[in-house]
Scaffold this active site. Structure first.
Site, PDB file in Angstrom:
ATOM      1  N   GLU A   1       0.832  -1.214   0.000  1.00 13.91           N
ATOM      2  CA  GLU A   1       0.000   0.000   0.000  1.00 13.91           C
ATOM      3  C   GLU A   1       0.863   1.260   0.000  1.00 13.91           C
ATOM      4  O   GLU A   1       0.545   2.243   0.665  1.00 13.91           O
ATOM      5  CB  GLU A   1      -0.914  -0.041   1.239  1.00 13.91           C
TER       6      GLU A   1
HETATM    7  C1  LIG Z   1       1.859  -9.933   0.794  1.00 13.29           C
HETATM    8  C2  LIG Z   1       1.718  -8.874  -0.224  1.00 13.29           C
HETATM    9  C3  LIG Z   1       0.446  -8.434  -0.581  1.00 13.29           C
HETATM   10  C4  LIG Z   1       0.292  -7.464  -1.567  1.00 13.29           C
HETATM   11  N1  LIG Z   1      -0.968  -7.112  -1.988  1.00 13.29           N
HETATM   12  C5  LIG Z   1      -1.110  -6.330  -3.097  1.00 13.29           C
HETATM   13  C6  LIG Z   1      -2.378  -6.143  -3.709  1.00 13.29           C
HETATM   14  O1  LIG Z   1      -3.408  -6.628  -3.208  1.00 13.29           O
HETATM   15  N2  LIG Z   1      -2.450  -5.402  -4.845  1.00 13.29           N
HETATM   16  C7  LIG Z   1      -1.348  -4.843  -5.419  1.00 13.29           C
HETATM   17  O2  LIG Z   1      -1.475  -4.205  -6.451  1.00 13.29           O
HETATM   18  N3  LIG Z   1      -0.116  -4.998  -4.869  1.00 13.29           N
HETATM   19  C8  LIG Z   1       0.021  -5.736  -3.727  1.00 13.29           C
HETATM   20  N4  LIG Z   1       1.264  -5.924  -3.167  1.00 13.29           N
HETATM   21  C9  LIG Z   1       2.412  -5.271  -3.766  1.00 13.29           C
HETATM   22  C10 LIG Z   1       2.971  -4.141  -2.885  1.00 13.29           C
HETATM   23  O3  LIG Z   1       2.108  -3.054  -2.903  1.00 13.29           O
HETATM   24  C11 LIG Z   1       4.388  -3.821  -3.424  1.00 13.29           C
HETATM   25  O4  LIG Z   1       5.222  -4.877  -3.004  1.00 13.29           O
HETATM   26  C12 LIG Z   1       4.886  -2.489  -2.902  1.00 13.29           C
HETATM   27  O5  LIG Z   1       4.192  -1.444  -3.503  1.00 13.29           O
HETATM   28  C13 LIG Z   1       6.375  -2.289  -3.160  1.00 13.29           C
HETATM   29  O6  LIG Z   1       6.706  -2.566  -4.485  1.00 13.29           O
HETATM   30  P1  LIG Z   1       7.939  -3.558  -4.789  1.00 13.29           P
HETATM   31  O7  LIG Z   1       7.729  -4.782  -4.008  1.00 13.29           O
HETATM   32  O8  LIG Z   1       8.092  -3.669  -6.247  1.00 13.29           O
HETATM   33  O9  LIG Z   1       9.187  -2.828  -4.161  1.00 13.29           O
HETATM   34  P2  LIG Z   1      10.070  -1.702  -4.884  1.00 13.29           P
HETATM   35  O10 LIG Z   1       9.179  -0.658  -5.477  1.00 13.29           O
HETATM   36  O11 LIG Z   1      11.057  -2.352  -5.765  1.00 13.29           O
HETATM   37  O12 LIG Z   1      10.801  -1.040  -3.635  1.00 13.29           O
HETATM   38  C14 LIG Z   1      11.987  -1.599  -3.050  1.00 13.29           C
HETATM   39  C15 LIG Z   1      12.539  -0.593  -2.040  1.00 13.29           C
HETATM   40  O13 LIG Z   1      12.909   0.621  -2.739  1.00 13.29           O
HETATM   41  C16 LIG Z   1      12.232   1.727  -2.170  1.00 13.29           C
HETATM   42  N5  LIG Z   1      11.860   2.655  -3.231  1.00 13.29           N
HETATM   43  C17 LIG Z   1      11.367   2.369  -4.457  1.00 13.29           C
HETATM   44  N6  LIG Z   1      11.131   3.498  -5.128  1.00 13.29           N
HETATM   45  C18 LIG Z   1      11.472   4.531  -4.327  1.00 13.29           C
HETATM   46  C19 LIG Z   1      11.430   5.942  -4.439  1.00 13.29           C
HETATM   47  N7  LIG Z   1      10.973   6.552  -5.518  1.00 13.29           N
HETATM   48  N8  LIG Z   1      11.851   6.690  -3.384  1.00 13.29           N
HETATM   49  C20 LIG Z   1      12.305   6.095  -2.255  1.00 13.29           C
HETATM   50  N9  LIG Z   1      12.350   4.759  -2.090  1.00 13.29           N
HETATM   51  C21 LIG Z   1      11.933   3.987  -3.112  1.00 13.29           C
HETATM   52  C22 LIG Z   1      11.003   1.157  -1.476  1.00 13.29           C
HETATM   53  O14 LIG Z   1      10.548   1.997  -0.425  1.00 13.29           O
HETATM   54  C23 LIG Z   1      11.540  -0.168  -0.977  1.00 13.29           C
HETATM   55  O15 LIG Z   1      12.191   0.008   0.250  1.00 13.29           O
HETATM   56  C24 LIG Z   1       1.440  -6.870  -2.167  1.00 13.29           C
HETATM   57  C25 LIG Z   1       2.716  -7.302  -1.778  1.00 13.29           C
HETATM   58  C26 LIG Z   1       2.859  -8.290  -0.854  1.00 13.29           C
HETATM   59  C27 LIG Z   1       4.246  -8.776  -0.529  1.00 13.29           C
END
Ligand SMILES: Cc1cc2nc3c(=O)[nH]c(=O)nc-3n(C[C@H](O)[C@H](O)[C@H](O)COP(=O)(O)OP(=O)(O)OC[C@H]3O[C@@H](n4cnc5c(N)ncnc54)[C@H](O)[C@@H]3O)c2cc1C
Length: 570
Positions: free
Chosen positions: A434
């Site tokens: 989220e």
């Molecule tokens: C159990 C689970 C349930 C989920 N449920 C849903 C769902 O129902 N629907 C849905 O759509 N998604 C869902 N998600 C996805 C979740 O919202 C994403 O995992 C989350 O938004 C982070 O994206 P990412 O995993 O690609 O991490 P990344 O975006 O790759 O981030 C990795 C790290 O880099 C940091 N980072 C990235 N970009 C920036 C920036 N611009 N500035 C500063 N820091 C940054 C982040 O804060 C993080 O620490 C779920 C994930 C999990 C694990």
């Protein structure tokens, strides 16, 4: 361990933090009378302790399972979900027009708080449905509303939120799922979404997926995104679920926690037969999704409260039972319950204080949703400002409290039998999904500080100052104001480097304000004495700790960029 709904605390927070009486005094929310609020808290408490809490362990140990025919929930979940639907709990905050009860969002928050404290993974299902309802209430066409909302309002059908793709996590604008017009007003949906919570399950006859996708010729980035309604089963003429809509569950993730919640990889349109409907305007997807996401962010902050509540109850019960060592300095050499040792008391007091603080912050934000719905412009701004605080700080506190819960249990916390470890494992996702907490901090300094030309931030500071009496709290507020002003005009790197410590400071200042207010009206019964002690601990120990973040919140990005990226591997 038996789960006890935190009904007295919830009622107290609704009365003194949300000031629910003011909200219920309006025509729109007149149904939220004292009797109704008490009945809701008591009723959901019974469902949570009687049916949802006993499934918490099964949810963790058995978990949702993928099969070629779809996801199967552990035994007992379908019945417990049916009882939630039959009890009318899904429609608590939904407008009466759609078959809901039209009660304030703050009351719905209390309902989800209780269900999630009993079983957080399970409660994610109704939490997502609430988000889908929000999006349709605000952006759906009258036909979409008439066909889908009554079924979502009861909880009979559930909702999902589909943003994430392998290359598009925090960067939602990078998503590639497509929607191609079919010429009859409908769209052909194609693409793969990952991590979709409750993307499939066997507790409801239909699942309503809200999917972000790109239309032909759409510009790159978030401006090119549209929102689509994609049911698992297309609707027949009479509105009942009919043909399968070509949404396939490819797999579910194996996770460190939250096992009751199936986290699905969904493939849309493998057979070119997935049909969606546009919600709102084409290219207006991110706006519509934000309607859903803003309240969803509060509900994830609330998951921090839920986990903190469960973990605290478990730790208190253990500390009142486990006997170890005589109390240092005591003439008696008899071993005592560990609750008698000062360091265990420190942990328990911290758990109580942080849980109460998180609940105050999230419920306060929920109250602003209601006030904004009543047309209060200042409340709309306040809500925008405190949403990243509630999401990030609420979930940070959930993690801190769950970790302390393990510590109180000693070795028994690390082995799985006591359930303390489950809270910790379940909690760990909440600062990630989220919008990660880092993204919340960026939102705070990037968008929210500047809201209304800084007026929203200034108004929060003024409100805290107008009521707070504690000198340390007032000093923290002064520090927040000075740093906030500085960050408003700082260079982008400096602003973002300071964003997280600043978010924590402002969150603690806000929590301190709401805690002190509660301390001022606490009664002299057991509940009131615990409240008074927790407030005192918060002001004595947590507020000064937050002041310690001043150096980090004032630091520039210079040290972070004083080395090349490769050197982190040195
Ligand atoms: C159990 C689970 C349930 C989920 N449920 C849903 C769902 O129902 N629907 C849905 O759509 N998604 C869902 N998600 C996805 C979740 O919202 C994403 O995992 C989350 O938004 C982070 O994206 P990412 O995993 O690609 O991490 P990344 O975006 O790759 O981030 C990795 C790290 O880099 C940091 N980072 C990235 N970009 C920036 C920036 N611009 N500035 C500063 N820091 C940054 C982040 O804060 C993080 O620490 C779920 C994930 C999990 C694990």
């Amino acid at each position: 361990m038996a789960f006890t709904p935190a009904t007295t605390e919830q009622r107290f927070v609704l009365d003194h933090v949300v000031r629910i009486g003011e909200i219920a005094a309006t025509e729109r929310y007149a149904a939220a009378s004292d009797d109704v609020v008490d009945a809701v808290l008591e009723g959901v408490g019974q469902l949570a302790s009687g049916e949802w809490a006993p499934l918490n362990r099964t949810g963790d140990t058995v978990g949702a399972k993928w099969t070629p025919d779809g996801v199967v929930m552990p035994d007992g979940f379908a019945q417990a979900y049916k009882d939630y639907v039959d009890g009318g709990w899904g429609g608590i905050g939904v407008e009466e027009e759609w078959g809901g009860q039209g009660l304030p969002f703050a009351i719905q928050t209390a309902v989800l708080d209780t269900l999630g404290s009993a079983n957080m993974g399970f409660a994610l299902c109704p939490t997502l449905t609430v988000g889908a309802i929000e999006a349709l209430q605000h952006h759906g066409s009258p036909e979409q509303q008439a066909l889908y909302l009554p079924h979502l309002a009861t909880g009979e059908w559930t909702g999902t939120m589909n943003l994430t793709e392998p290359q598009a996590g925090s960067d939602v604008g990078a998503l590639r799922a497509t929607a191609t017009p079919l010429g009859d007003g409908k769209w052909s949906i194609k693409g793969t979404k990952i991590y979709i919570s409750f993307g499939d399950h066997d507790m409801a006859p239909n699942i309503v997926h809200l999917v972000l996708a790109r239309t032909p010729g759409a510009p790159a980035g978030t401006k090119g995104i549209s929102l689509f309604l994609v049911p698992k089963f297309r609707l027949n003429e009479d509105g009942t679920p009919g043909d399968f809509n070509d949404v396939r569950v490819v797999s579910i993730e194996h996770k460190m926690g939250l096992h009751a919640s199936p986290t699905c990889v969904l493939s849309f349109g493998d057979n070119d037969d997935c049909i969606g409907e546009l919600i709102g305007a084409e290219l207006g997807g991110i706006r519509a999704m934000f309607t859903m996401m803003n309240n969803a962010r509060l509900n994830v902050g609330l998951q921090g409260v839920q986990v903190a509540e469960g973990a605290t109850q478990g730790a208190v019960a253990y500390a009142l039972d486990r006997v170890q060592s005589a109390r240092a300095g005591s003439p008696s050499k008899d071993s005592v319950k560990i609750v008698e040792h000062p360091d265990v008391r420190r942990m328990l007091m911290r758990m109580k204080a942080q849980t109460q603080a998180a609940r105050a912050l999230v419920y306060y934000a929920a109250g602003q949703v209601d006030r904004a719905n009543l047309g209060d412009h200042a409340a709309r701004n306040r809500l925008e400002l405190v949403t990243p605080l509630a999401k990030a700080h609420g979930t940070d506190l959930g993690n801190e409290v769950a970790s302390l819960g393990i510590q109180v249990h000693g070795g028994m916390g690390y082995v799985e039998e006591t359930g303390a470890a489950q809270y910790f494992r379940d909690a760990r996702i909440t600062p990630i999904y989220e919008g990660t907490n880092g993204i919340q901090a960026a939102d705070l300094v990037g968008r929210k500080l500047g809201l209304d030309n800084g007026g929203a931030f200034a108004a929060l500071i003024a409100d805290i100052r107008g009521e707070a009496k504690d000198e340390r709290l007032l000093a923290l507020v002064d520090a927040c104001e000075a740093i906030g002003r500085k960050l408003a005009t700082a260079d982008a790197d400096d602003k973002l480097a300071a964003s997280y410590p600043f978010l924590t400071m402002l969150s603690v200042a806000t929590c301190g304000w709401l805690m002190e207010r509660q301390g001022g009206v606490a009664r002299s019964d057991d509940f009131g004495r615990m409240k008074t002690a927790a407030v005192r601990f918060y002001l004595d120990q947590i507020v000064p700790e937050a002041m310690g973040l001043t150096a980090a919140a004032n630091a520039s990005a210079a040290v972070l960029y004083s080395i090349e990226a490769d050197l982190f591997a040195a």
